[in-house]
Design a protein around this motif. Structure first.
Motif, PDB file in Angstrom:
ATOM      1  N   SER A   1       9.997 -31.910 -10.732  1.00 26.29           N
ATOM      2  CA  SER A   1      10.321 -31.197  -9.505  1.00 26.29           C
ATOM      3  C   SER A   1       9.311 -31.579  -8.431  1.00 26.29           C
TER       4      SER A   1
ATOM      5  N   CYS B   1       7.887 -31.170  -4.205  1.00 30.74           N
ATOM      6  CA  CYS B   1       7.817 -30.343  -3.003  1.00 30.74           C
ATOM      7  C   CYS B   1       6.809 -30.968  -2.052  1.00 30.74           C
TER       8      CYS B   1
ATOM      9  N   ARG C   1      12.422 -32.723 -16.694  1.00 35.60           N
ATOM     10  CA  ARG C   1      12.636 -33.323 -15.381  1.00 35.60           C
ATOM     11  C   ARG C   1      11.371 -33.142 -14.566  1.00 35.60           C
TER      12      ARG C   1
ATOM     13  N   THR D   1      11.028 -27.618  -0.463  1.00 32.50           N
ATOM     14  CA  THR D   1      11.543 -28.419  -1.573  1.00 32.50           C
ATOM     15  C   THR D   1      13.062 -28.480  -1.516  1.00 32.50           C
TER      16      THR D   1
ATOM     17  N   ASP E   1      14.061 -24.294  -8.339  1.00 34.87           N
ATOM     18  CA  ASP E   1      12.674 -23.996  -8.703  1.00 34.87           C
ATOM     19  C   ASP E   1      11.992 -23.061  -7.710  1.00 34.87           C
TER      20      ASP E   1
ATOM     21  N   ASP F   1      14.476 -29.010  -4.473  1.00 32.75           N
ATOM     22  CA  ASP F   1      14.766 -28.509  -5.818  1.00 32.75           C
ATOM     23  C   ASP F   1      14.846 -26.989  -5.756  1.00 32.75           C
TER      24      ASP F   1
END
Length: 259
Positions: free
Chosen positions: A124, A126, A122, A215, A220, A217
């Protein structure tokens, strides 16, 4: 260095190993003087133009170029390119007004192999913003301690820690937030965000450097702590002579198109 820790074992982790590219800030008063500080970012960061308010036409063209780099040249993507340029353009102008001197989008592949034989699992994403604020600064250590206490008493206290960076004392602040959108069917959609900040007084000026990585995500977080740790360790205050390092400059950190 910011202590990056594994969320499961709480053990300190090795920092993200990556090539960093130099970024120099122009005079933070908006002039053309020498850089007030310098830092480095990973090549996964792609600089977003910042509006100066002096001449809109070059800035609009920069945003259109940014959107083309992001989405590619396909003709059918022109509507979304225009939307991207307009959305990031408004945000960049507001950031500039608030003292931001660097703004970038980070795109980090997760998983896969370095040789490309296995694609990433995937991607990620930010955002990174670096801004300068005015502050009474009789002593950087006292100011850092005061910032830590103020953040601890705020509504979003999160995790706060005094840290020692090569360029001086600073404060690490990690906080989360939740956003909720109302849907047309009467339901709601929620999303969580995490923000990692470094608050760092200038060594001998009444100014403060704020580096913020955010972010959606949130899984992470551990990765981005290490990313920001690498960046923080490269901060250098004072005038920078570009002749001493020909590779310096934000133009070198934009591999195109975006991944």
């Amino acid at each position: 260095m910011i202590p990056a820790r594994d969320p499961e074992t709480n053990a300190e982790s090795e920092p993200v190993i990556t090539t960093l590219a130099d970024v120099e800030t122009a005079g933070t008063d908006g002039g053309d003087g020498p850089a007030a500080f310098r830092f480095q970012v990973q090549p996964e960061f792609h600089a977003i133009p910042l509006g100066t308010g002096d001449d809109e036409e070059p800035f609009d063209e920069q945003m259109r170029e940014f959107a083309r780099d992001y989405w590619g040249e396909q003709e059918e993507l022109e509507p979304i390119r225009r939307f991207t340029a307009a959305m990031y353009g408004v945000n960049s102008q507001q950031l500039t007004a608030d003292g931001t001197v660097y703004h970038a989008l980070g795109i980090f592949p997760v998983g896969g192999t370095e040789d490309g034989s296995q694609p990433p699992e995937r991607v990620s994403r930010c955002t990174l913003t670096v801004s300068v604020r005015d502050i009474d600064n009789p002593d950087p250590h006292l100011v850092a301690a005061g910032i830590a206490e103020t953040l601890d008493q705020g509504e979003e206290s999160g995790e706060i820690q005094l840290i020692a960076l090569p360029a001086g004392p600073a404060v690490l602040h990690i906080a989360g937030s939740r956003a909720v959108w109302g849907l047309s069917d009467g339901g709601e959609q929620e999303r969580f965000f995490v923000r990692i900040e470094i608050w760092m007084p200038f060594p001998s000026e009444d100014r403060l450097l704020l580096v913020c990585l955010s972010t959606a995500d949130v899984q992470d977080l551990f990765h981005y702590q290490a990313v920001l740790a690498d960046i923080a360790d490269t901060i250098i205050f004072g005038d920078v002579d570009a002749d001493e390092d020909p590779g310096a400059g934000g133009d070198d950190l934009q591999p195109l198109p975006f991944g």
